[in-house]
Design an enzyme around this catalytic site. Structure first.
Site, PDB file in Angstrom:
ATOM      1  N   MET A   1     -13.232  -3.045  -2.749  1.00  0.00           N
ATOM      2  CA  MET A   1     -14.048  -1.850  -3.628  1.00  0.00           C
ATOM      3  C   MET A   1     -15.163  -2.476  -4.227  1.00  0.00           C
ATOM      4  O   MET A   1     -15.328  -3.424  -4.915  1.00  0.00           O
ATOM      5  CB  MET A   1     -13.084  -1.388  -4.593  1.00  0.00           C
ATOM      6  CG  MET A   1     -12.417  -0.127  -3.656  1.00  0.00           C
ATOM      7  SD  MET A   1     -11.896   0.883  -5.253  1.00  0.00           S
ATOM      8  CE  MET A   1     -10.099   0.759  -4.890  1.00  0.00           C
TER       9      MET A   1
ATOM     10  N   HIS B   1      -1.473   2.043  -8.754  1.00  0.00           N
ATOM     11  CA  HIS B   1      -1.584   3.270  -9.704  1.00  0.00           C
ATOM     12  C   HIS B   1      -2.271   4.232  -9.099  1.00  0.00           C
ATOM     13  O   HIS B   1      -2.190   5.440  -9.697  1.00  0.00           O
ATOM     14  CB  HIS B   1      -2.213   2.943 -11.027  1.00  0.00           C
ATOM     15  CG  HIS B   1      -1.582   2.156 -11.983  1.00  0.00           C
ATOM     16  ND1 HIS B   1      -0.436   2.322 -12.774  1.00  0.00           N
ATOM     17  CD2 HIS B   1      -1.660   0.803 -11.895  1.00  0.00           C
ATOM     18  CE1 HIS B   1      -0.102   1.306 -13.240  1.00  0.00           C
ATOM     19  NE2 HIS B   1      -0.900   0.268 -12.751  1.00  0.00           N
ATOM     20  N   ARG B   2      -2.278   4.097  -7.697  1.00  0.00           N
ATOM     21  CA  ARG B   2      -3.158   5.283  -6.963  1.00  0.00           C
ATOM     22  C   ARG B   2      -2.256   6.432  -6.887  1.00  0.00           C
ATOM     23  O   ARG B   2      -2.927   7.696  -6.945  1.00  0.00           O
ATOM     24  CB  ARG B   2      -3.725   4.875  -5.725  1.00  0.00           C
ATOM     25  CG  ARG B   2      -4.787   3.890  -5.770  1.00  0.00           C
ATOM     26  CD  ARG B   2      -5.671   3.811  -4.422  1.00  0.00           C
ATOM     27  NE  ARG B   2      -6.659   2.960  -4.522  1.00  0.00           N
ATOM     28  CZ  ARG B   2      -6.591   1.697  -4.334  1.00  0.00           C
ATOM     29  NH1 ARG B   2      -5.455   1.204  -3.704  1.00  0.00           N
ATOM     30  NH2 ARG B   2      -7.464   0.810  -4.349  1.00  0.00           N
ATOM     31  N   ALA B   3      -0.930   6.229  -6.479  1.00  0.00           N
ATOM     32  CA  ALA B   3      -0.191   7.477  -6.348  1.00  0.00           C
ATOM     33  C   ALA B   3       0.022   8.259  -7.616  1.00  0.00           C
ATOM     34  O   ALA B   3      -0.061   9.320  -7.588  1.00  0.00           O
ATOM     35  CB  ALA B   3       1.404   6.807  -5.680  1.00  0.00           C
TER      36      ALA B   3
END
Lengths: 338, 646
Positions: free
Chosen positions: B1, A276-278
């Site tokens: 992370m 989902h980063r994009a």
């Protein structure tokens, strides 16, 4: 230093850098390009247009006084009694990470001097501490050891550096904009690391003869009399900095409507994005783009403008397939369809 | 992370049902051994794991990628050593993980040696330390949650098997849900407190439900019928070992408890099978999507089975017979129980108590579901599980390590580069002292040494130096036979497919690759060893194919080039991967028989640090397997291309 505004062309790279300054949440820029295409010059010159930041005086991490919950351990202790910290204002900087940097220099390590003198363990901050609140620039990032790149991206994403070494355990804020540059001829970054960069720009040398001439003449002029040359561009530089400062305050008030968010999601799905980063980065970038233009409304055009910056390095092409399944040119068509 | 400051609420994570169920199971039954979450980057793996903090009182302890052995396992407490001259243990991350949840992000990137020791400590629930003059041990009872991106590197199966549950996060392609994700992220980052408050009640509900489920687990019986069903399913999916069976049983029970049930349902078993067997099926790589359909196999009695190994009435009858005889199934259960490591937590395993429950059950056979599995029901269950698994499954690539076996990825470094992975007492003067270890070594003696205005006095005998390891890249030289015998029959396409798959692997890992092609009476060093993997691919596309096979000359060229290369890069492990049918037809010296000559050429070839691998691309039907012969001459291994391409 060569003036930011005197750099000919490379508009996309400049745009990407500026948007990241406006919203550090975008997640950094990776600049790919052959040697001699003004990658480093532009990134270092960015410093001239960086806005000033307010931070706690005498704190090695320059903690943000507005967020007590994110203080470094020193400030947390110092101001635990509710004392109001003294603040000062200094401009953001471009901090460089040399290729030869070792893990302990990057993340910080045991302060040997303190151990020898007092017998007490103390943490000695590294480059990530310096980078907090600034731009961290890594030239030739593809040649950096993988585990250091991992570390940088982790901190950049979370805004925290968590050190666990030599028996010291330390956490401090490390919120910075990561800017990497590389020459793809020397090998690429791991695809998984690529995804962690918010944006990427591929730059080429100018082909246009007129532009090339301009590049050369400006450089010669600069070398001849750097001071006068810089002076010539001072007004332009000042203007960009003003715009950035304005955009930074404007961005808080910008709402993105559902329709636009869906358009971003549609683009992501169309271009085969897995994570989902994009999606998230596209929306943030579009918002920053609108703010930079002085608008409080984000439009499809903003999205269209920044989408290639966000999507191109994440395209699920087969690494060796020149004819990738998707063409970034489709963005326009795709948004029309939507 | 490591999201230590940002803590996203569990209920706010959209989708990812399997992963969420898995984590809840883990919190419900302490006897479950860990959850492994696989998924592409950016799919909220770490976020989800960290969000567990809202569901339990336990702490979430991070094991960051940069941690050294000292930090993970512990070592001398040097402040007390300096002050009191006493050597005392100071525990590391694992000590903090005791009674808590240990979270390992990117577990597949951890140093394999460290990873093995960590898993060993976790499965024995003890950490033993033998270092810095300290000999100690402490308990470490912890629940492990790990994440990884399978595209980066696979986790060794032996390690993956330690995780009872493994889920794969499948990217979402719904515009609506993806938009929700974006919106939530924006809101969260804008005002984390307000965002978390919105989900507080929902998280609290989940937490309460887990607490209730924890209390009800002991009262839920695992019946003999349940075990029969599970054993059948595991068997049919070729789950390796017994851990899968046990994990399924426990997970099914935890699921039943979470759903508020009093006994285990078929749904529970199906769901548990999907959670527990994903990483345990064999063979999974070769047959791709048809993962569990095996082409031809022989069962225990030596009968040949047909393509689709669905459950037959015969098998059920067999099970029924066994069930009547009891001893066999009892043995099976006994095996299962035996194979569980002895655990220090009370009542945490599928232990006698549960077996008793099963025995008691025998008297009054479960009224709802008989003891003997029903053919139709189990077949239907199996079909569902398969469908679910197939949905999760993705086509796997051909990995280089499948071709060349274990590739060493870290080599001791001789200079000051690389990351310190340990320390040692130097021989003579060292250029790379390890400061921390040196001070630790000196610390116990401070009481008896004279301070020269310093707090710590270091003597030469204290000095330690770093042992550094470099992530070593390997070099792969591909030799591609592009002669007519292959290009005319379409087998060259197969070869290119295989090279491409291997190149992708090299691309990911940043190895050096090179290419030599032979055919058209020509040997062409198309790409010398380089990190620019794309160059090799471009070269393959441009290669002219057809003509004869100058294999002998190709070998000589390789010999010369590689010997030069190895001399310049003595630290590198090199592999030559020849893709050919081995049928040389052009001799180096005119008038010689090409194949006879090949043998003599091979005898002269000697390249240090280099392994030969011949990928046999020959026709299926042929009199002599020349590729195998070639591999024998070169002292290399021979792999059939069909094994790779599938």
């Amino acid at each position: 230093m060569f003036p930011f505004t005197a750099i000919v062309g490379q508009e996309l790279m400049k745009k990407a850098l500026i948007l990241n300054v406006i919203d550090p949440g975008i997640g950094g820029v990776l600049v790919k390009g052959e040697k001699g295409t003004a990658k480093s010059t532009t990134i270092r010159a960015l410093e001239q247009v960086l806005p000033p930041v307010t931070h706690i005086r005498d704190c090695p991490f320059r903690c943000d006084p507005r967020h007590p919950e994110k203080y470094c351990p020193y400030c947390t202790e110092k101001y635990s009694d509710g004392k109001v910290p003294e603040t000062e204002t200094s401009p953001m900087k471009v901090v460089e990470l040399p290729l030869s940097a070792t893990e302990d220099r990057v993340a910080g390590t045991l302060d040997i001097e303190s151990v020898l003198q007092t017998g007490k363990k103390k943490f000695e901050p590294g480059i990530l501490a310096q980078a907090n609140g600034n731009i961290l620039y890594v030239d030739e990032i593809n040649l950096l050891e993988d585990y250091i790149v991992d570390m940088l991206l982790d901190s950049a994403a979370m805004g925290v550096n968590y050190v666990e070494r030599e028996g010291v355990s330390f956490t401090h804020p490390a919120k910075f904009v990561l800017v990497g540059s590389m020459n793809p001829e020397e090998g690429d970054l791991r695809p998984q690391l690529l995804d962690r960069f918010g944006m990427s720009v591929e730059i080429k040398g100018e082909k246009n003869l007129g532009m090339r001439t301009e590049v050369v003449s400006r450089r010669l002029e600069f070398d001849l009399d750097p001071y006068a040359f810089t002076e010539k561009y001072r007004a332009d530089t000042e203007e960009i900095r003003e715009r950035i400062v304005k955009a930074k305050s404007l961005i808080k008030d910008i709402r993105t409507d559902r329709k636009l968010i869906e358009a971003a999601a549609y683009l992501s799905v169309y271009f085969g994005m897995e994570g989902h980063r994009a999606d998230i980065t596209m929306i943030r970038s579009a918002r920053a783009n609108a703010a930079y233009a002085g608008r409080t409304e984000v439009t499809k055009d903003d999205l269209e403008e920044i989408a290639p910056l966000v999507l191109s390095h994440r395209l699920k092409k087969k690494p060796f397939d020149k004819t990738s399944d998707y063409d970034i040119q489709d963005v326009h068509k795709c948004l029309e369809d939507f | 992370m490591s999201g230590r400051l940002l803590r996203y609420p569990f209920s706010a994570v959209i989708g990812e049902r399997n992963a969420k169920r898995a984590l809840q199971c883990l919190l419900t039954d302490d006897s479950l051994n860990g959850v492994l979450i696989k998924g592409p980057s950016g799919t909220a793996k770490s976020v989800l794991v960290r969000s567990m903090a809202g569901l339990t009182d336990k702490d979430i302890v991070d094991l960051p990628a940069g941690a050294g052995d000292e930090d993970i396992f512990g070592g001398i407490d040097f402040e007390t050593a300096v002050k009191d001259g006493v050597t005392q243990l100071k525990g590391g991350i694992l000590q903090r993980a005791h009674g808590n949840i240990l979270c390992i992000d990117n577990i597949n990137l951890l140093d394999p040696k460290t990873l093995n020791t960590v898993t060993e400590c976790i499965s024995t629930h003890t950490v033993k330390i033998e270092r810095d003059g300290i000999s100690a041990e402490y308990p470490c009872d912890t629940t492990v949650v790990a994440t990884m991106d399978p595209a980066e590197r696979e986790l060794p199966e032996s390690i993956a098997d330690r995780f009872d549950i493994c889920v794969l996060i499948v990217p979402d392609t719904e515009i609506r849900t993806r938009s929700d994700v974006i919106e939530q992220d924006l809101e969260f980052r804008e005002d984390p407190d307000a965002f978390c408050a919105r989900f507080r009640d929902e998280d609290e509900g989940v937490r309460k439900n887990i607490e209730r489920a924890r209390a009800s687990v002991p009262s839920i019986k695992i019946t003999r019928r349940d075990i029969n069903d599970i054993v059948l399913i595991c068997n049919k999916l070729h789950a390796v070992g017994h851990r899968g069976d046990i994990a399924c049983a426990r997970t099914a029970r935890a699921l039943a408890a979470l759903d508020g049930g009093e006994y285990i349902t078929e749904e529970n078993i199906k769901e548990a099978s999907v959670l527990c067997l994903l990483h345990r099926r064999k063979p999974k790589t070769i047959f791709n999507e048809k993962a569990d359909v095996f082409i031809h196999s022989t069962d225990a009695e030596g009968h040949e089975r047909d393509e689709e190994p669905e459950i037959s009435n015969r098998e059920i009858a067999e099970l029924a017979r066994m069930s009547r005889e009891q001893d066999k199934i009892d043995q099976e259960i006994q095996d299962i129980v035996d194979s569980v490591e002895v655990s220090t937590t009370e009542g945490s395993d599928l232990q006698p108590k549960e077996i008793e429950a099963i025995d008691a059950e025998e008297e009054s056979i479960d009224s709802e579901r008989g003891e003997i599995p029903d053919v139709d029901i189990v077949t239907a269950m199996l079909r569902d599980v398969r469908t679910d698994l197939a949905e999760i499954d993705r086509i796997e690539m051909i990995h280089l390590n499948k071709v060349v076996g274990h590739i060493p990825r870290a080599a001791l470094s001789s200079d000051r580069n690389g990351r310190a992975s340990g320390y040692r007492i130097p021989e003579g003067k060292t250029k790379d002292p390890a400061l921390g270890p040196t001070i630790r070594a000196a610390s116990p003696y401070q009481k008896i040494r004279k301070p020269n205005g310093l707090s710590i006095v270091i003597e030469p005998s204290d000095i330690r130096e770093n042992i550094r390891t470099k992530a070593s890249s390997c070099s792969f030289m591909f030799g591609l036979d592009v002669s007519g015998s292959l290009s005319d029959t379409g087998r060259l396409d197969e070869a290119i497919k295989a090279v491409r798959a291997m190149l992708e692997d090299g691309y990911v890992r940043r190895d050096k690759v090179g290419l030599i092609t032979f055919g058209q009476r020509l040997v062409n060093l198309a790409v010398p060893l380089t990190r620019n993997v794309e160059a090799v691919f471009d070269a393959i596309e441009k290669t002219e194919t057809g003509g004869s096979t100058p294999l002998g000359r190709a070998l000589l060229t390789l010999n010369k080039y590689m010997n030069n290369y190895v001399r310049k890069n003595p630290d590198e492990q090199c592999y030559i991967i020849l893709i050919t049918d081995g049928e040389a037809d052009t001799a180096v010296t005119e008038g010689f028989d090409a194949i006879m000559e090949l043998r003599r050429i091979c005898a002269t070839i000697k390249i240090p640090n280099t392994e030969w691998i011949i990928i046999d691309n020959g026709a299926r039907t042929r009199r002599v397997n020349y590729a195998l012969k070639l591999a024998n001459y070169l002292g290399g291994r021979c792999i059939d291309i069909r094994e790779l391409v599938g």
